[in-house]
Design a protein around this motif. Structure first.
Motif, PDB file in Angstrom:
ATOM      1  N   ALA A  90      10.289 -28.686 -33.200  1.00  0.00           N
ATOM      2  CA  ALA A  90      10.486 -27.262 -32.942  1.00  0.00           C
ATOM      3  C   ALA A  90      11.982 -26.990 -33.025  1.00  0.00           C
ATOM      4  N   ARG A  91      12.367 -25.747 -32.812  1.00  0.00           N
ATOM      5  CA  ARG A  91      13.789 -25.417 -32.835  1.00  0.00           C
ATOM      6  C   ARG A  91      14.494 -26.117 -31.682  1.00  0.00           C
ATOM      7  N   PRO A  92      15.618 -26.809 -31.951  1.00  0.00           N
ATOM      8  CA  PRO A  92      16.352 -27.469 -30.864  1.00  0.00           C
ATOM      9  C   PRO A  92      16.836 -26.449 -29.841  1.00  0.00           C
ATOM     10  N   ALA A  93      16.986 -26.912 -28.616  1.00  0.00           N
ATOM     11  CA  ALA A  93      17.544 -26.055 -27.568  1.00  0.00           C
ATOM     12  C   ALA A  93      18.985 -25.690 -27.913  1.00  0.00           C
ATOM     13  N   ALA A  94      19.469 -24.602 -27.349  1.00  0.00           N
ATOM     14  CA  ALA A  94      20.838 -24.158 -27.620  1.00  0.00           C
ATOM     15  C   ALA A  94      21.830 -25.233 -27.184  1.00  0.00           C
ATOM     16  N   PRO A  95      22.970 -25.323 -27.865  1.00  0.00           N
ATOM     17  CA  PRO A  95      23.968 -26.336 -27.494  1.00  0.00           C
ATOM     18  C   PRO A  95      24.529 -26.090 -26.106  1.00  0.00           C
ATOM     19  N   THR A  96      24.865 -27.183 -25.420  1.00  0.00           N
ATOM     20  CA  THR A  96      25.437 -27.089 -24.078  1.00  0.00           C
ATOM     21  C   THR A  96      26.932 -27.396 -24.080  1.00  0.00           C
ATOM     22  N   GLY A  97      27.430 -27.965 -25.170  1.00  0.00           N
ATOM     23  CA  GLY A  97      28.806 -28.431 -25.208  1.00  0.00           C
ATOM     24  C   GLY A  97      28.938 -29.903 -24.877  1.00  0.00           C
ATOM     25  N   ALA A  98      27.836 -30.504 -24.410  1.00  0.00           N
ATOM     26  CA  ALA A  98      27.802 -31.945 -24.128  1.00  0.00           C
ATOM     27  C   ALA A  98      26.478 -32.477 -24.658  1.00  0.00           C
ATOM     28  N   ASP A  99      26.389 -32.550 -25.984  1.00  0.00           N
ATOM     29  CA  ASP A  99      25.113 -32.832 -26.642  1.00  0.00           C
ATOM     30  C   ASP A  99      25.173 -34.108 -27.484  1.00  0.00           C
ATOM     31  N   LYS A 100      23.997 -34.506 -27.924  1.00  0.00           N
ATOM     32  CA  LYS A 100      23.839 -35.676 -28.781  1.00  0.00           C
ATOM     33  C   LYS A 100      22.853 -35.316 -29.880  1.00  0.00           C
ATOM     34  N   THR A 101      23.095 -35.805 -31.090  1.00  0.00           N
ATOM     35  CA  THR A 101      22.193 -35.592 -32.219  1.00  0.00           C
ATOM     36  C   THR A 101      21.738 -36.942 -32.744  1.00  0.00           C
ATOM     37  N   SER A 102      20.430 -37.099 -32.936  1.00  0.00           N
ATOM     38  CA  SER A 102      19.858 -38.358 -33.411  1.00  0.00           C
ATOM     39  C   SER A 102      19.197 -38.156 -34.766  1.00  0.00           C
ATOM     40  N   VAL A 103      19.444 -39.097 -35.679  1.00  0.00           N
ATOM     41  CA  VAL A 103      18.851 -39.058 -37.008  1.00  0.00           C
ATOM     42  C   VAL A 103      18.495 -40.479 -37.435  1.00  0.00           C
ATOM     43  N   VAL A 104      17.629 -40.576 -38.444  1.00  0.00           N
ATOM     44  CA  VAL A 104      17.369 -41.844 -39.123  1.00  0.00           C
ATOM     45  C   VAL A 104      17.724 -41.648 -40.588  1.00  0.00           C
ATOM     46  N   LEU A 105      18.493 -42.594 -41.146  1.00  0.00           N
ATOM     47  CA  LEU A 105      18.996 -42.491 -42.510  1.00  0.00           C
ATOM     48  C   LEU A 105      18.469 -43.646 -43.352  1.00  0.00           C
ATOM     49  N   GLU A 143      33.017 -30.786 -19.102  1.00  0.00           N
ATOM     50  CA  GLU A 143      34.384 -31.174 -18.746  1.00  0.00           C
ATOM     51  C   GLU A 143      34.679 -32.628 -19.099  1.00  0.00           C
ATOM     52  N   ASP A 144      33.622 -33.451 -19.237  1.00  0.00           N
ATOM     53  CA  ASP A 144      33.829 -34.870 -19.549  1.00  0.00           C
ATOM     54  C   ASP A 144      33.939 -35.137 -21.044  1.00  0.00           C
ATOM     55  N   VAL A 145      33.599 -34.156 -21.872  1.00  0.00           N
ATOM     56  CA  VAL A 145      33.571 -34.371 -23.321  1.00  0.00           C
ATOM     57  C   VAL A 145      34.995 -34.404 -23.861  1.00  0.00           C
ATOM     58  N   ARG A 146      35.274 -35.390 -24.707  1.00  0.00           N
ATOM     59  CA  ARG A 146      36.616 -35.531 -25.258  1.00  0.00           C
ATOM     60  C   ARG A 146      36.979 -34.334 -26.129  1.00  0.00           C
ATOM     61  N   ALA A 147      38.272 -34.037 -26.172  1.00  0.00           N
ATOM     62  CA  ALA A 147      38.751 -32.920 -26.990  1.00  0.00           C
ATOM     63  C   ALA A 147      38.512 -33.211 -28.467  1.00  0.00           C
TER      64      ALA A 147
END
Length: 311
Positions: free
Chosen positions: A185-200, A282-286
């Motif tokens: 389904a459509r992914p949830a809106a970004p939070t600013g502290a997210d992760k994306t998973s794929v298989v290549l 706040e923990d996410v690197r710049a």
């Protein structure tokens, strides 16, 4: 589809069940244990459950191959969130059993590397045999097929056992990562502290082939959190790669990296963008210079003006 049902790797008393019960929505769902990771995920594919919680990575042993392979093959599924659970084992025995009487032990295969040193020091003669899950090992001890099982201390009451030793772990701060998986389904809106998973999947095997895939992330400033190769089943040397990257598919740097990979790879399977467990914005690197959405948009605007003779 049963929207009120969640499945998980069972039987009752597994760490997976403990992880699932940390989710607020679990309190309002029917929680159904399944005999294996494929069975838990197939219930979602078949519409018998709205979602399944399954283990995907351990901080000691690495990726859980049964889950990685299931997500890479079959009817597509999508990750919606993750759970991190600290892991410590208890040695569960039938009441009255002494340590010196233990000759056979069992547990999930992923548990063995986490207690190997303890076993060597305390039960050097004990024979290990794997079980379908740690809780299933406890059930086998209850039935008298093994003398002891490594499982969560919370499983003792379920199977009428007692914890002879607790807080067993060779590695301090060991934890397992679980993922809640549903239908695409459509992914949830970004939070600013997210992760994306794929298989290549690689198009062909040549020097630098994997480097070319990694560069799609690197040149856009996308940090990789996990990359693991898995055989495709098409013969020796044929692999796909499970990748976890920082960021959300709606982030320009992540979206453009995925577009680049789609141009290069014969197959790309998107497994979801979801909040990172235990991480706040706040923990996410710049971000590196040149990798923010505003900078991507500015570059795109510059290109459009150049093509129009206004650069």
């Amino acid at each position: 589809m049963s929207a009120n049902r969640f499945t998980y790797l069972g039987p009752e008393g597994t760490f997976t069940e403990a992880a699932l019960r940390t989710l607020p929505e679990a309190a309002t769902r029917e929680l159904v244990p399944m005999v294996s990771v494929p069975a838990a995920l197939d219930a979602v594919r078949n519409g018998d459950a709205a979602a399944a919680l399954v283990p995907i990575e351990n901080s000691v042993e690495g990726g859980v191959t049964a889950t990685l392979d299931e997500l890479a093959s079959g009817k597509p599924l999508m990750i919606y969130r993750e759970v991190l659970l600290p892991i410590a084992f208890a040695l569960l025995v039938r009441p009255g059993t002494r340590l010196s009487e233990i000759k056979t032990v069992t547990g999930h295969p992923v548990a063995q590397p986490q207690v190997r040193n303890w076993l060597r020091a305390n039960l050097p003669e004990a024979v290990w045999e794997s079980a379908a899950s740690n809780a299933d090992g406890a059930r086998l001890v209850q039935e008298g097929r093994f003398d002891a099982a490594f499982a969560g201390e919370f499983a003792a009451a379920t199977y009428g056992l007692e914890a002879l030793v607790t807080e067993i772990h060779d590695a301090e701060n060991a934890e397992t990562r679980f993922v809640l998986v549903g239908r695409p389904a459509r992914p949830a809106a970004p939070t600013g502290a997210d992760k994306t998973s794929v298989v290549l999947w690689l198009g062909d095997d040549h020097p630098g082939a994997l480097l070319e895939l990694l560069q799609e992330f690197a040149v856009r400033g996308v940090n990789l959190m996990l990359i693991q190769s898995r055989p495709t089943g098409a013969g020796i040397g044929n692999y796909c790669f499970a990748v976890d990257a920082e960021g959300h598919i709606s982030d320009r740097r992540v979206g453009e990296a995925l577009m680049g990979l789609k141009r290069m790879c014969p197959q790309v399977r998107f497994l979801g963008s979801y909040p990172r467990a235990g991480v706040v914005v706040e923990d996410v690197r710049a971000l590196r210079r040149g990798t923010s959405d505003s900078e991507f948009m500015a570059a795109s605007d510059w290109l459009a003006r150049a093509q129009d003779g206004r650069a």
